[in-house]
Enzyme design. Structure first.
Site, PDB file in Angstrom:
ATOM      1  N   GLY A  55     -15.501 -22.299  20.872  1.00 28.49           N
ATOM      2  CA  GLY A  55     -16.356 -23.377  20.389  1.00 28.49           C
ATOM      3  C   GLY A  55     -16.036 -23.741  18.947  1.00 28.49           C
ATOM      4  O   GLY A  55     -15.997 -24.925  18.587  1.00 28.49           O
ATOM      5  N   ASN A 114     -28.671 -23.640  18.553  1.00 29.21           N
ATOM      6  CA  ASN A 114     -28.491 -22.250  18.966  1.00 29.21           C
ATOM      7  C   ASN A 114     -29.587 -21.311  18.489  1.00 29.21           C
ATOM      8  O   ASN A 114     -29.737 -20.228  19.011  1.00 29.21           O
ATOM      9  CB  ASN A 114     -27.132 -21.730  18.487  1.00 29.21           C
ATOM     10  CG  ASN A 114     -26.839 -22.079  17.047  1.00 29.21           C
ATOM     11  OD1 ASN A 114     -26.867 -23.250  16.662  1.00 29.21           O
ATOM     12  ND2 ASN A 114     -26.574 -21.094  16.240  1.00 29.21           N
ATOM     13  N   GLN A 163     -24.271 -24.561  23.359  1.00 24.75           N
ATOM     14  CA  GLN A 163     -25.489 -23.919  23.867  1.00 24.75           C
ATOM     15  C   GLN A 163     -26.077 -24.659  25.068  1.00 24.75           C
ATOM     16  O   GLN A 163     -26.950 -24.135  25.757  1.00 24.75           O
ATOM     17  CB  GLN A 163     -26.556 -23.852  22.769  1.00 24.75           C
ATOM     18  CG  GLN A 163     -26.220 -22.894  21.649  1.00 24.75           C
ATOM     19  CD  GLN A 163     -26.308 -21.433  22.054  1.00 24.75           C
ATOM     20  OE1 GLN A 163     -27.032 -21.053  22.975  1.00 24.75           O
ATOM     21  NE2 GLN A 163     -25.569 -20.584  21.359  1.00 24.75           N
ATOM     22  N   SER A 174     -17.798 -23.496  24.766  1.00 25.93           N
ATOM     23  CA  SER A 174     -17.235 -22.160  24.572  1.00 25.93           C
ATOM     24  C   SER A 174     -17.494 -21.307  25.811  1.00 25.93           C
ATOM     25  O   SER A 174     -18.631 -21.222  26.281  1.00 25.93           O
ATOM     26  CB  SER A 174     -17.880 -21.515  23.349  1.00 25.93           C
ATOM     27  OG  SER A 174     -17.526 -20.154  23.292  1.00 25.93           O
ATOM     28  N   HIS A 183     -17.682 -18.071  26.457  1.00 29.53           N
ATOM     29  CA  HIS A 183     -18.490 -16.843  26.474  1.00 29.53           C
ATOM     30  C   HIS A 183     -19.988 -17.096  26.371  1.00 29.53           C
ATOM     31  O   HIS A 183     -20.784 -16.163  26.420  1.00 29.53           O
ATOM     32  CB  HIS A 183     -18.019 -15.867  25.390  1.00 29.53           C
ATOM     33  CG  HIS A 183     -18.355 -16.253  23.982  1.00 29.53           C
ATOM     34  ND1 HIS A 183     -19.453 -15.742  23.328  1.00 29.53           N
ATOM     35  CD2 HIS A 183     -17.749 -17.086  23.100  1.00 29.53           C
ATOM     36  CE1 HIS A 183     -19.477 -16.234  22.089  1.00 29.53           C
ATOM     37  NE2 HIS A 183     -18.467 -17.045  21.935  1.00 29.53           N
ATOM     38  N   THR A 236       0.951 -20.952  23.461  1.00 29.28           N
ATOM     39  CA  THR A 236       1.061 -20.685  24.893  1.00 29.28           C
ATOM     40  C   THR A 236      -0.332 -20.643  25.502  1.00 29.28           C
ATOM     41  O   THR A 236      -1.236 -20.018  24.951  1.00 29.28           O
ATOM     42  CB  THR A 236       1.775 -19.335  25.112  1.00 29.28           C
ATOM     43  OG1 THR A 236       3.065 -19.427  24.499  1.00 29.28           O
ATOM     44  CG2 THR A 236       1.909 -19.014  26.587  1.00 29.28           C
ATOM     45  N   CYS A 255     -24.280 -15.285  13.418  1.00 29.85           N
ATOM     46  CA  CYS A 255     -23.273 -15.577  12.417  1.00 29.85           C
ATOM     47  C   CYS A 255     -23.764 -15.252  11.018  1.00 29.85           C
ATOM     48  O   CYS A 255     -23.007 -14.869  10.166  1.00 29.85           O
ATOM     49  CB  CYS A 255     -22.892 -17.050  12.460  1.00 29.85           C
ATOM     50  SG  CYS A 255     -22.625 -17.616  14.113  1.00 29.85           S
TER      51      CYS A 255
HETATM   52  C1  PLP Z   1     -21.423 -19.798  19.644  1.00 29.30           C
HETATM   53  C2  PLP Z   1     -21.443 -21.181  19.123  1.00 29.30           C
HETATM   54  C3  PLP Z   1     -20.288 -21.769  18.581  1.00 29.30           C
HETATM   55  C4  PLP Z   1     -19.010 -20.990  18.388  1.00 29.30           C
HETATM   56  O1  PLP Z   1     -18.350 -20.710  19.591  1.00 29.30           O
HETATM   57  P1  PLP Z   1     -17.205 -19.592  19.577  1.00 29.30           P
HETATM   58  O2  PLP Z   1     -16.573 -19.694  20.913  1.00 29.30           O
HETATM   59  O3  PLP Z   1     -17.882 -18.289  19.366  1.00 29.30           O
HETATM   60  O4  PLP Z   1     -16.263 -19.935  18.485  1.00 29.30           O
HETATM   61  C5  PLP Z   1     -20.351 -23.076  18.153  1.00 29.30           C
HETATM   62  N1  PLP Z   1     -21.491 -23.783  18.253  1.00 29.30           N
HETATM   63  C6  PLP Z   1     -22.621 -23.263  18.770  1.00 29.30           C
HETATM   64  C7  PLP Z   1     -23.844 -24.109  18.870  1.00 29.30           C
HETATM   65  C8  PLP Z   1     -22.636 -21.942  19.205  1.00 29.30           C
HETATM   66  O5  PLP Z   1     -23.763 -21.427  19.705  1.00 29.30           O
END
Ligand code: PLP
Length: 399
Positions: free
Chosen positions: A70, A150, A178, A198, A200, A236, A326
């Site tokens: 993300g 978030n 989110q 993102s 995860h 890659t 964060c």
């Molecule tokens: C987690 C998050 C990101 C960052 O994503 P990553 O894959 O961890 O770099 C960016 N924006 C929001 C709103 C998030 O919750």
């Protein structure tokens, strides 16, 4: 008992998603750019995943770019667009409650001579589309506002903001990291030019992200090197990650209604229980559940430190977040809570409880038990509790 209530920080990879990924670490290990059988096999899987993502977002496969996450997608969209359009203007509009990936990209651009307006939000975290319109100048080239926050779960009126952007011929990017899996995300319906995801955050792997970029929208190449991702991002391709995010997004969309309904039910049960059990607390973010992410809740507990609560919950096997993941580790309270008007001293006592598709009411019962004991115990030792109640009352009156 172990309870994970930090799904906004990250989620586990679903077992079937993992199974789908596994062959691409070993048997099908080829480089998607190679011109032999191994490469073709990998490329086929990448193409299929790209189609899945495109279908989920309602766009063309040629509008999907795979990134490392993300943060990278936000950086690529914001800096890439600004640099490609600096001849047209140097002004960008965003909000004060964006993720650091957006805010820091904007700050970097400021150092390079761009001007950025950081819009205020109301006391539930909403950006006012009228304020967006009022901030537009003849130098404005880009608007970037998140689809959902978030920390406090606010779902922003992106569709309205996108219409304003369009009327003024300004590009619009949204951080939907989110949102996906929690609310519908349809790029046509939203009317955005760029959108970040993102893996995860929706039961896919870490280290893989998506940037949707509408065809025809120009951005500067983000990572220099090979010609991967239509020459916008070298490196890659991460075949297992890409395959994983493809499966994860397919599931996220298919199970959206079921999961959202479940999360909202468990979350609402939790929120009511906390509100019934503790006084002098603030429920931060939208009160109207339909304008809030179904798994999100965020409370400030007057008179105590979020870190203290987190520590005690952690000892009891309950995983939560103080502020955002964060910024934890720093002593500054969350920029989001300050932006919605939570007083600094009260913002320090905040915890985000973010629910996932598998959390249960039994887990909520256990969590609230531990939470109530913890808060009462910490308050009984807090030298500033009584003093802050006055502050709290003032704050409630304002609302
Ligand atoms: C987690 C998050 C990101 C960052 O994503 P990553 O894959 O961890 O770099 C960016 N924006 C929001 C709103 C998030 O919750």
């Amino acid at each position: 008992m172990k309870v994970y209530l930090d799904h906004s920080a990250t989620t586990y990879v679903d077992k079937d998603v993992l199974e789908g990924m596994l062959p691409y670490f070993t048997d099908v290990f080829g480089n998607g750019s190679s011109q032999h059988f191994y490469g073709r096999e990998a490329l086929k899987a990448i193409d299929e995943a790209r189609d899945k993502v495109a279908k989920a977002l309602n766009c063309k496969s040629t509008e999907i770019y795979f990134t490392s996450g993300g943060s990278e997608s936000d950086n690529m969209a914001i800096k890439g667009y600004a640099l490609a359009h600096k001849d047209k203007g140097n002004h960008i509009i965003t909000s004060k409650i964006e993720h650091p990936a957006v805010l820091e990209s904007c700050r970097k651009l400021e150092k390079m001579g761009f001007e950025v307006t950081y819009l205020d939000v109301d006391n539930e975290g909403f950006v006012d589309p009228k304020a967006v319109e009022a901030a537009i100048t003849d130098k404005t080239i880009l608007i970037t506002i998140m689809l959902a926050n978030n920390e406090i779960g606010t779902i922003e009126p992106i569709k309205e903001i996108a219409q304003i952007a369009k009327a003024h011929h300004i590009a619009i990017h949204t951080d939907a990291v989110q949102a996906i899996g929690n609310i519908p995300v349809d790029v046509q319906d939203l009317g955005v030019d760029m959108l970040a995801l993102s893996g995860h955050k929706f039961y896919g792997p870490k280290g893989i992200g998506v940037l949707y970029k509408k065809n025809g929208v120009k951005i500067e190449r983000f990572l220099d090197g090979g010609e991967q991702e239509r020459n916008l991002r070298a490196s890659t391709l991460n075949t297992p990650g890409i395959v994983g995010i493809g499966y994860a997004i397919e599931k996220a969309v298919k199970d959206l209604d079921k999961n959202a309904k479940h999360m909202a039910e468990v979350r609402d049960y939790f929120v009511k229980k906390v509100q019934d059990s503790l006084e002098y607390i603030m429920y931060n973010g939208p009160k109207d559940s339909s304008k809030r992410l179904p798994g999100n809740s965020d409370f400030s507990f007057v008179g105590i430190e979020g870190e203290g609560i987190l520590f005690h919950l952690d000892l009891a096997g309950i995983a939560v977040s103080s502020g955002s993941a964060c910024s934890s580790g720093s002593l500054d309270p969350s920029h989001v809570l300050l932006a919605i008007g939570v007083p600094m001293a009260i913002a320090h006592g905040s915890i985000r409880f973010s629910f996932g598709k598998m959390n249960t009411k039994e887990e909520v019962d256990y969590t609230v038990d531990v939470l109530v004991k913890t808060v009462n115990q910490l308050r009984s030792m807090s030298p500033i509790y009584d003093e802050l109640i006055g502050e709290y009352k003032k704050c409630i009156m304002k609302k």
